[in-house]
Enzyme design. Structure first.
Site, PDB file in Angstrom:
ATOM      1  N   HIS A 106      35.344  -9.079 -45.127  1.00  0.00           N
ATOM      2  CA  HIS A 106      34.865 -10.337 -44.524  1.00  0.00           C
ATOM      3  C   HIS A 106      33.409 -10.562 -44.895  1.00  0.00           C
ATOM      4  O   HIS A 106      32.610  -9.620 -44.927  1.00  0.00           O
ATOM      5  CB  HIS A 106      35.006 -10.275 -43.001  1.00  0.00           C
ATOM      6  CG  HIS A 106      34.634 -11.551 -42.316  1.00  0.00           C
ATOM      7  ND1 HIS A 106      35.436 -12.669 -42.366  1.00  0.00           N
ATOM      8  CD2 HIS A 106      33.531 -11.895 -41.578  1.00  0.00           C
ATOM      9  CE1 HIS A 106      34.857 -13.647 -41.685  1.00  0.00           C
ATOM     10  NE2 HIS A 106      33.705 -13.197 -41.197  1.00  0.00           N
ATOM     11  N   GLU A 437      54.783 -21.318 -20.092  1.00  0.00           N
ATOM     12  CA  GLU A 437      56.172 -21.019 -19.729  1.00  0.00           C
ATOM     13  C   GLU A 437      57.122 -21.128 -20.924  1.00  0.00           C
ATOM     14  O   GLU A 437      58.206 -20.550 -20.899  1.00  0.00           O
ATOM     15  CB  GLU A 437      56.640 -21.976 -18.629  1.00  0.00           C
ATOM     16  CG  GLU A 437      56.035 -21.718 -17.264  1.00  0.00           C
ATOM     17  CD  GLU A 437      56.928 -20.853 -16.392  1.00  0.00           C
ATOM     18  OE1 GLU A 437      58.101 -20.646 -16.761  1.00  0.00           O
ATOM     19  OE2 GLU A 437      56.448 -20.384 -15.349  1.00  0.00           O
ATOM     20  N   ARG A 621      52.292 -12.209 -19.676  1.00  0.00           N
ATOM     21  CA  ARG A 621      52.125 -13.491 -20.366  1.00  0.00           C
ATOM     22  C   ARG A 621      50.670 -13.562 -20.836  1.00  0.00           C
ATOM     23  O   ARG A 621      49.793 -14.033 -20.124  1.00  0.00           O
ATOM     24  CB  ARG A 621      52.469 -14.650 -19.427  1.00  0.00           C
ATOM     25  CG  ARG A 621      52.547 -16.004 -20.132  1.00  0.00           C
ATOM     26  CD  ARG A 621      52.930 -17.096 -19.157  1.00  0.00           C
ATOM     27  NE  ARG A 621      54.329 -16.984 -18.752  1.00  0.00           N
ATOM     28  CZ  ARG A 621      54.798 -17.430 -17.593  1.00  0.00           C
ATOM     29  NH1 ARG A 621      53.983 -17.978 -16.728  1.00  0.00           N
ATOM     30  NH2 ARG A 621      56.082 -17.315 -17.303  1.00  0.00           N
TER      31      ARG A 621
END
Length: 663
Positions: A106, A437, A621
């Site tokens: 990088h 969701e 999640r």
């Protein structure tokens, strides 16, 4: 035996990387590169041509992460995978093909200047040092452990081209030192310090626009960052374009307003601080390279002339934003944020106005009380009138998914589909609130907008009707996008903060988790932990989330067009039990604590008894926010404990107001 490598490479640095591998005795099994873009000036060496000279197989797939390419690379059995200025992220399945490691080179001193165009950005920001970093690749861009670095000094006269040359030499030196040691297994990685990390998005030609109100030194840095072979910094002279290729900053501006010509030979322009001498430039995209003095003659510039285009002389029209569901949690916070500057007119509809009362006196805020399923003529008219549409109306509480699945479908899908079709009809940009969701029971460690599978449970688990309604709308919008609809999908991950919902909503079970927990504390009832509260979520402060959404609405240089963007805080992961425990800790220390009953303890309950038979939960999640970082330069910064404190304080004060009303 020589170590075997598969290489992803482009640009001069790609050529340097390949030559370094060959020099270190690596066997290069295959190279993946990009076909040159005819719209881009290719001032750099060709990886494909270098491979052809050395007889190395070379490919340029559109998607290197496709399972077919992953399978082919896996069969090559590489010891290492290297990426040298390759422009696509490599996914976990591909990285796993490397037996000994996957490494990227990088062009900055990580963890600073992650992301795109670091050599340009360090010049824009006036840095005095940069460098190159060899680091292990992980799913998140430029975030893996650092293997080696080499520093590069930046002089005050460096341009993007000269700095690129320095970085090319530094890369060659770094790789010649590290590749032999890497082959011997003598190098390891050091984790990056995330507190020092910064991330920058891609630059576009439009980013070269000169703002004369800025200091001259800042404009000088911009000009040298984007001068040839890049598109250049530019300004308007009347209705014409002036591209500035070379300039110098000087002290003093003779007290002139920014953009005023102080002299024509040399061509010197007043800035917000100091002045800028234009040494060379050109008229329009196809003009000749001319000195500053000749440019002044060509444009007819004299002392006192103003470098302002005709559009700047006209008052700018505010962007008209239509927010349906403006009284909701996101809608009211977003309206408040957009009204803080003078670039937006907000038009909103909702069935109530309690959360937006503080905004209704604002001159740029226009509200009507109404129902999206009834007031369709008003909605169609305002979609036609406005520039950006946000249909935020939805039933978004889990108990309603099992209790009223058809109502969820009718409102969340059918009514919003009408709005999407109006946006198609009138060619308006829609920013649609998808949801975390939609990822359902995805098993990825973090959910990626572009690669994660969207997995839900069986039909008899009605809990998923919200998820699939949103997902289907995502797919419909995406399909319309292929036909020209301007859109962005954003996926909030458990946003929290003041005005999240109401304690009354929690009393009937129709609220978010934290509101339910606070209600138990307020009423002195046991905190109910569904299935023990082991489920983990990543909680996001609404202020962080709204800032990301405001940047999506701004859509600088169209960076968000056709994109899906997760907006969540992966660092604020906690289980529901941990959320409850932190709430309890802050509740006990709150100044209003004495007004409420004693804590009644935690009680574990089974999910079906709480939500009904149609419920099904997920264990975690967590969002990937690479898109948000790279597209809009957004990283959340508010810690979970602070968010919990603000949310708790809001609801405790609401509870006190309820008590006062009952007296």
């Amino acid at each position: 035996m020589s170590p075997k490598a598969v290489v992803f490479a482009y640009h001069d640095i790609g050529c340097v990387g390949l030559q370094a591998l060959l020099g270190a005795g690596y066997e290069i099994a295959a190279v993946f590169t990009h076909a040159d873009d005819p719209k881009e000036k290719t001032f750099f060496g060709s990886v494909a041509q270098l491979c052809a000279r050395h007889g190395i197989p070379v490919h340029a797939p559109e998607d290197p992460n496709h399972p077919l390419w992953v399978e082919r690379i896996d069969k090559l059995a590489p010891d290492f995978i290297f990426s040298f200025y390759y422009r696509q992220l490599l996914g976990d399945p591909l990285l796993a093909c490397a037996k000994k490691g996957a490494l990227n080179l990088h062009g900055s001193l990580l963890p600073r200047y992650r992301g795109r165009a670091p050599a340009n950005w360090v010049l824009v920001n006036g840095e005095s040092e940069t460098g190159v970093t060899l680091h292990q690749m992980v799913k998140r861009a430029d975030a893996g452990p650092i293997v080696a670095q080499q520093r590069v000094s930046i002089s005050s006269t460096d341009t993007a081209l000269t700095l690129h040359g320095k970085l090319r030499e530094a890369a060659a030196d770094l790789l010649s030192e590290t590749l032999p040691l890497l082959a011997l297994g003598q190098l390891s990685g050091t984790p990056q310090d995330e507190t020092r990390a910064s991330c920058f998005g891609r630059r576009t030609p439009a980013d070269g626009l000169i703002d004369w109100s800025l200091p001259a030194t800042q404009l000088y840095n911009l000009i040298r960052a984007v001068t040839q072979p890049y598109p250049g910094a530019f300004c308007a002279v009347g209705e014409n374009k002036l591209i500035v290729w070379a300039a110098s900053a000087e002290a003093g501006n003779n007290g002139e307003a920014p953009g005023t010509v102080i002299s024509h030979d040399p061509l010197r322009i007043a800035c917000g601080e100091g002045s800028l001498v234009i040494n060379a430039g050109q008229r329009g995209d196809n003009g000749l390279y001319l000195s500053g003095a000749q440019l002044a003659r060509e444009f007819g510039l004299v002392e006192g002339s103003q470098l302002l285009d005709t559009e700047k002389r006209r008052p700018a029209r505010r962007t008209r934003v239509l927010i349906l569901g403006v009284n909701g949690f996101i809608g009211n916070h977003l309206s408040e944020r957009l009204l803080q500057d003078d670039r937006y007119d907000i038009y909103g509809m909702d069935i109530g106005s309690d959360a937006i009362e503080r905004l209704r006196t604002k001159p740029n805020f226009h509200f009507i009380e109404g129902d999206i399923s009834i007031h369709t003529e008003w909605i169609e008219y305002h979609i036609k009138k406005c520039d950006v549409v946000l249909p935020l109306v939805a039933i978004a509480t889990p108990i309603e998914y099992t209790r009223n699945p058809l109502r969820v479908f009718e409102l969340d899908f059918e009514e919003n589909l009408k709005i999407v079709r109006y946006c198609v009809k009138y060619n308006k940009r829609v920013i649609f609130p998808s949801t975390s969701e939609v990822y359902g029971m995805c098993q990825d460690a973090s959910f990626n907008e572009d690669t994660s599978n969207l997995i839900v449970g069986p039909i008899n688990k009605q809990r998923w009707i919200y998820s699939v309604s949103k997902q289907l709308l995502d797919r419909v919008i995406w399909a319309y996008g292929q036909k020209g609809l301007q859109f962005t999908l954003f996926r909030p991950f458990n946003w929290m903060g003041p005005r999240l919902d109401r304690l009354d909503s929690a009393r009937i079970g129709s609220s978010r988790a934290i509101t339910q927990l606070i209600l138990h504390l307020v009423e002195g009832t046991p905190i109910r932990l569904v299935d023990g509260g082991a489920q983990k979520r990543c909680f996001t402060d609404v202020a962080d989330g709204i800032e990301a959404l405001a940047r999506i609405i701004e859509n600088r240089d169209g960076c968000c067009n056709g994109q899906i963007i997760n907006i969540g805080n992966p660092d604020n992961e906690a289980s529901i039990r941990q959320l409850g425990e932190e709430l309890l800790r802050q509740f006990e220390a709150h100044p209003l604590r004495g007004n409420f009953p004693p804590f009644a303890g935690f009680r574990e309950v089974e999910s079906q008894s709480f939500y009904g038979k149609g419920y099904q939960d997920v264990s975690h999640r967590k969002p990937s926010i690479d898109n948000a970082r790279q597209l809009i330069g957004w990283t959340p910064g508010i810690e979970l404990s602070e968010t919990i404190g603000k949310t708790l304080d809001f609801f405790l004060r609401e509870a006190m107001a309820e008590k006062a009303d009952m007296r």
